[in-house]
Design an enzyme around this catalytic site. Structure first.
Site, mmCIF file in Angstrom:
data_model
loop_
_atom_site.group_PDB
_atom_site.id
_atom_site.type_symbol
_atom_site.label_atom_id
_atom_site.label_comp_id
_atom_site.label_asym_id
_atom_site.label_seq_id
_atom_site.Cartn_x
_atom_site.Cartn_y
_atom_site.Cartn_z
ATOM 1 N N ALA A 14 0.845 -1.418 0.103
ATOM 2 C CA ALA A 14 -0.009 -0.008 0.020
ATOM 3 C C ALA A 14 0.772 1.294 0.034
ATOM 4 O O ALA A 14 0.215 2.289 0.232
ATOM 5 C CB ALA A 14 -0.790 -0.016 1.232
ATOM 6 N N VAL A 64 5.757 -9.689 2.104
ATOM 7 C CA VAL A 64 4.712 -10.552 2.222
ATOM 8 C C VAL A 64 5.028 -12.102 1.527
ATOM 9 O O VAL A 64 4.462 -13.027 2.104
ATOM 10 C CB VAL A 64 3.379 -10.197 1.365
ATOM 11 C CG1 VAL A 64 2.905 -9.056 1.887
ATOM 12 C CG2 VAL A 64 3.800 -10.178 -0.213
ATOM 13 N N TYR A 159 3.459 -14.516 -14.418
ATOM 14 C CA TYR A 159 2.687 -13.413 -13.454
ATOM 15 C C TYR A 159 1.258 -14.077 -13.327
ATOM 16 O O TYR A 159 0.532 -14.090 -12.387
ATOM 17 C CB TYR A 159 2.683 -12.100 -14.094
ATOM 18 C CG TYR A 159 1.827 -11.029 -13.746
ATOM 19 C CD1 TYR A 159 2.128 -10.339 -12.255
ATOM 20 C CD2 TYR A 159 0.508 -10.449 -14.398
ATOM 21 C CE1 TYR A 159 1.093 -9.432 -11.857
ATOM 22 C CE2 TYR A 159 -0.308 -9.521 -13.608
ATOM 23 C CZ TYR A 159 -0.054 -9.079 -12.585
ATOM 24 O OH TYR A 159 -0.858 -7.876 -12.067
ATOM 25 N N ALA A 160 0.673 -14.462 -14.534
ATOM 26 C CA ALA A 160 -0.744 -14.871 -14.521
ATOM 27 C C ALA A 160 -0.814 -16.196 -13.771
ATOM 28 O O ALA A 160 -2.107 -16.425 -13.603
ATOM 29 C CB ALA A 160 -1.244 -15.057 -16.129
ATOM 30 N N LYS A 163 -1.404 -15.271 -10.260
ATOM 31 C CA LYS A 163 -2.651 -14.337 -10.243
ATOM 32 C C LYS A 163 -4.095 -15.341 -10.301
ATOM 33 O O LYS A 163 -4.649 -15.252 -9.635
ATOM 34 C CB LYS A 163 -2.900 -13.447 -11.073
ATOM 35 C CG LYS A 163 -2.079 -11.958 -10.940
ATOM 36 C CD LYS A 163 -2.275 -11.452 -9.763
ATOM 37 C CE LYS A 163 -1.716 -9.967 -9.841
ATOM 38 N NZ LYS A 163 -1.976 -9.443 -8.371
ATOM 39 N N ILE A 192 -4.882 -0.408 -15.203
ATOM 40 C CA ILE A 192 -5.020 0.797 -14.273
ATOM 41 C C ILE A 192 -4.101 1.823 -14.739
ATOM 42 O O ILE A 192 -2.855 1.894 -14.948
ATOM 43 C CB ILE A 192 -4.881 0.357 -12.982
ATOM 44 C CG1 ILE A 192 -5.835 -0.697 -12.324
ATOM 45 C CG2 ILE A 192 -4.863 1.664 -11.956
ATOM 46 C CD1 ILE A 192 -7.233 -0.479 -12.332
HETATM 47 N N1 LIG Z 1 -1.646 -1.506 -12.480
HETATM 48 C C1 LIG Z 1 -2.199 -2.235 -13.358
HETATM 49 O O1 LIG Z 1 -2.604 -1.893 -14.419
HETATM 50 C C2 LIG Z 1 -2.813 -3.636 -12.665
HETATM 51 C C3 LIG Z 1 -3.451 -4.494 -13.486
HETATM 52 C C4 LIG Z 1 -3.937 -5.589 -13.033
HETATM 53 C C5 LIG Z 1 -3.686 -6.009 -11.873
HETATM 54 N N2 LIG Z 1 -2.969 -5.227 -10.798
HETATM 55 C C6 LIG Z 1 -2.568 -5.701 -9.603
HETATM 56 O O2 LIG Z 1 -3.033 -4.487 -8.832
HETATM 57 C C7 LIG Z 1 -2.094 -4.739 -7.514
HETATM 58 C C8 LIG Z 1 -1.517 -3.222 -7.450
HETATM 59 O O3 LIG Z 1 -0.677 -2.653 -8.432
HETATM 60 P P1 LIG Z 1 0.102 -1.453 -8.604
HETATM 61 O O4 LIG Z 1 -0.279 -1.193 -10.041
HETATM 62 O O5 LIG Z 1 -0.588 -0.578 -7.551
HETATM 63 O O6 LIG Z 1 1.367 -1.717 -8.010
HETATM 64 P P2 LIG Z 1 2.754 -0.799 -7.801
HETATM 65 O O7 LIG Z 1 3.866 -1.512 -8.365
HETATM 66 O O8 LIG Z 1 2.292 0.758 -8.334
HETATM 67 O O9 LIG Z 1 2.649 -0.888 -6.108
HETATM 68 C C9 LIG Z 1 3.046 -2.240 -5.543
HETATM 69 C C10 LIG Z 1 3.225 -1.821 -4.136
HETATM 70 O O10 LIG Z 1 3.801 -3.114 -3.737
HETATM 71 C C11 LIG Z 1 4.976 -3.185 -3.070
HETATM 72 N N3 LIG Z 1 5.400 -4.505 -2.934
HETATM 73 C C12 LIG Z 1 5.946 -5.397 -3.952
HETATM 74 N N4 LIG Z 1 6.422 -6.436 -3.399
HETATM 75 C C13 LIG Z 1 6.195 -6.689 -2.290
HETATM 76 C C14 LIG Z 1 6.282 -7.465 -0.864
HETATM 77 N N5 LIG Z 1 6.912 -8.558 -1.193
HETATM 78 N N6 LIG Z 1 5.818 -7.146 0.272
HETATM 79 C C15 LIG Z 1 5.069 -6.022 0.419
HETATM 80 N N7 LIG Z 1 4.830 -5.071 -0.326
HETATM 81 C C16 LIG Z 1 5.508 -5.398 -1.796
HETATM 82 C C17 LIG Z 1 6.017 -2.290 -3.883
HETATM 83 O O11 LIG Z 1 6.987 -1.852 -3.218
HETATM 84 C C18 LIG Z 1 4.954 -1.117 -4.274
HETATM 85 O O12 LIG Z 1 4.895 -0.228 -3.384
HETATM 86 C C19 LIG Z 1 -0.952 -5.663 -7.686
HETATM 87 O O13 LIG Z 1 -1.652 -6.788 -7.183
HETATM 88 C C20 LIG Z 1 -1.138 -5.808 -9.141
HETATM 89 O O14 LIG Z 1 -0.675 -7.220 -9.826
HETATM 90 C C21 LIG Z 1 -2.299 -3.994 -11.513
#
Ligand SMILES: NC(=O)c1ccc[n+]([C@@H]2O[C@H](COP(=O)([O-])OP(=O)(O)OC[C@H]3O[C@@H](n4cnc5c(N)ncnc54)[C@H](O)[C@@H]3O)[C@@H](O)[C@H]2O)c1
Length: 248
Positions: A14, A64, A159-160, A163, A192
């Site tokens: 977060a 995590v 990755y998929a 997920k 997003i």
């Molecule tokens: N952005 C997109 O287009 C998109 C699309 C589909 C799914 N998602 C999913 O949405 C979620 C959020 O994506 P986002 O774009 O905000 O990502 P982001 O990369 O902007 O932020 C993710 C955060 O997670 C932290 N993180 C990474 N590994 C970690 C770990 N092992 N333990 C704790 N924290 C950790 C990172 O430091 C980062 O601050 C993810 O699960 C991603 O797979 C995103």
């Protein structure tokens, strides 16, 4: 509706992006929010921002994928702010995400996607869900991706796999915990607009029926509902949140 006063929440990953927005929304509805990230400055910055906005938040820095660290952090949270009622498994993008066709991928690159997207979710659930079941109330929400529900030709198969694994895991968790007042749902989100280059995102937006990319607050709004008492009858679901896109 969707009042979260008296609830304690944790949002993983977060420190920025979608997770940060979910944390802000939960705090505005009255939840005490633990802002997790593996990068300490990110977690601390968002927790401080929530506090400055009048909410209640603490930074919870841990990885995590490290089961021991997750268990230690969950026990510390229980002592400091009470048992976690709302777990949002959002961390999901590994630091070096490489896009490659599976036939060109390297086996040593696969592990990080499964560890973060599947084991990360399982570690947090294993540490936090037993307390929810004991107290008779809980909400588990996992942020997955359209990549976990349909095939894509983008070079993101490892990755998929993570997920999609989390989606299956959550369905089973939901049934095991349903009688204990704990719901478990997954949000499979489409692309997003997360500080991406507008020259790239403009053309992608045209492929989405509603005509725009998703925003972190689109995801946060659904999480508010799923985290609420009002969502007690919603469990075991994978909800597509993607602007109507059939391919994500
Ligand atoms: N952005 C997109 O287009 C998109 C699309 C589909 C799914 N998602 C999913 O949405 C979620 C959020 O994506 P986002 O774009 O905000 O990502 P982001 O990369 O902007 O932020 C993710 C955060 O997670 C932290 N993180 C990474 N590994 C970690 C770990 N092992 N333990 C704790 N924290 C950790 C990172 O430091 C980062 O601050 C993810 O699960 C991603 O797979 C995103």
């Amino acid at each position: 509706m969707f009042d979260l006063k008296g609830r304690t929440a944790i949002v993983t990953g977060a420190g920025r992006g979608v997770g940060a927005e979910i944390a802000r929304h939960l705090a505005r509805r009255g939840a005490i929010v633990a802002v997790n990230d593996v990068v300490d400055e990110r977690a601390e910055e968002i927790a401080a921002e929530i506090l400055a906005d009048g909410g209640t938040a603490i930074a919870a820095v841990f990885d995590v994928t490290d089961h021991g660290a997750v268990a230690t952090a969950a026990a510390a949270l229980e002592r400091e702010v009470g048992g976690v009622d709302i777990l949002i498994n959002n961390a999901g993008v590994p630091a070096q995400m490489r896009v490659a066709k599976f036939v060109d991928s390297l086996p040593e690159d696969w592990r990080k996607y499964i560890e973060l997207n599947l084991y990360g979710v399982m570690n947090c659930c294993r540490a936090i869900v037993p307390g929810m079941c004991k107290r008779g109330w809980g909400r588990v929400i996992t942020i997955s991706s359209g990549a976990g529900t349909v095939g894509l030709n983008f070079g993101v198969s490892p990755y998929a796999a993570g997920k999609g694994g989390a989606i299956s895991f959550m369905r089973h968790l939901a049934l095991e915990t349903a009688a204990s007042g704990v719901t478990a749902n997954t949000v499979a989100i489409g692309l997003i607009d997360n500080q991406a280059d507008p020259s790239v995102t403009a053309s992608l937006a045209k492929t989405i029926p509603v005509g725009r990319l998703g925003r972190p607050d689109d995801v946060a709004a659904l999480c508010l509902y799923l985290a609420s008492s009002e969502a007690a009858w919603m469990t075991g679901q994978t909800i597509g949140l993607n602007g109507g896109s059939p391919t994500s």
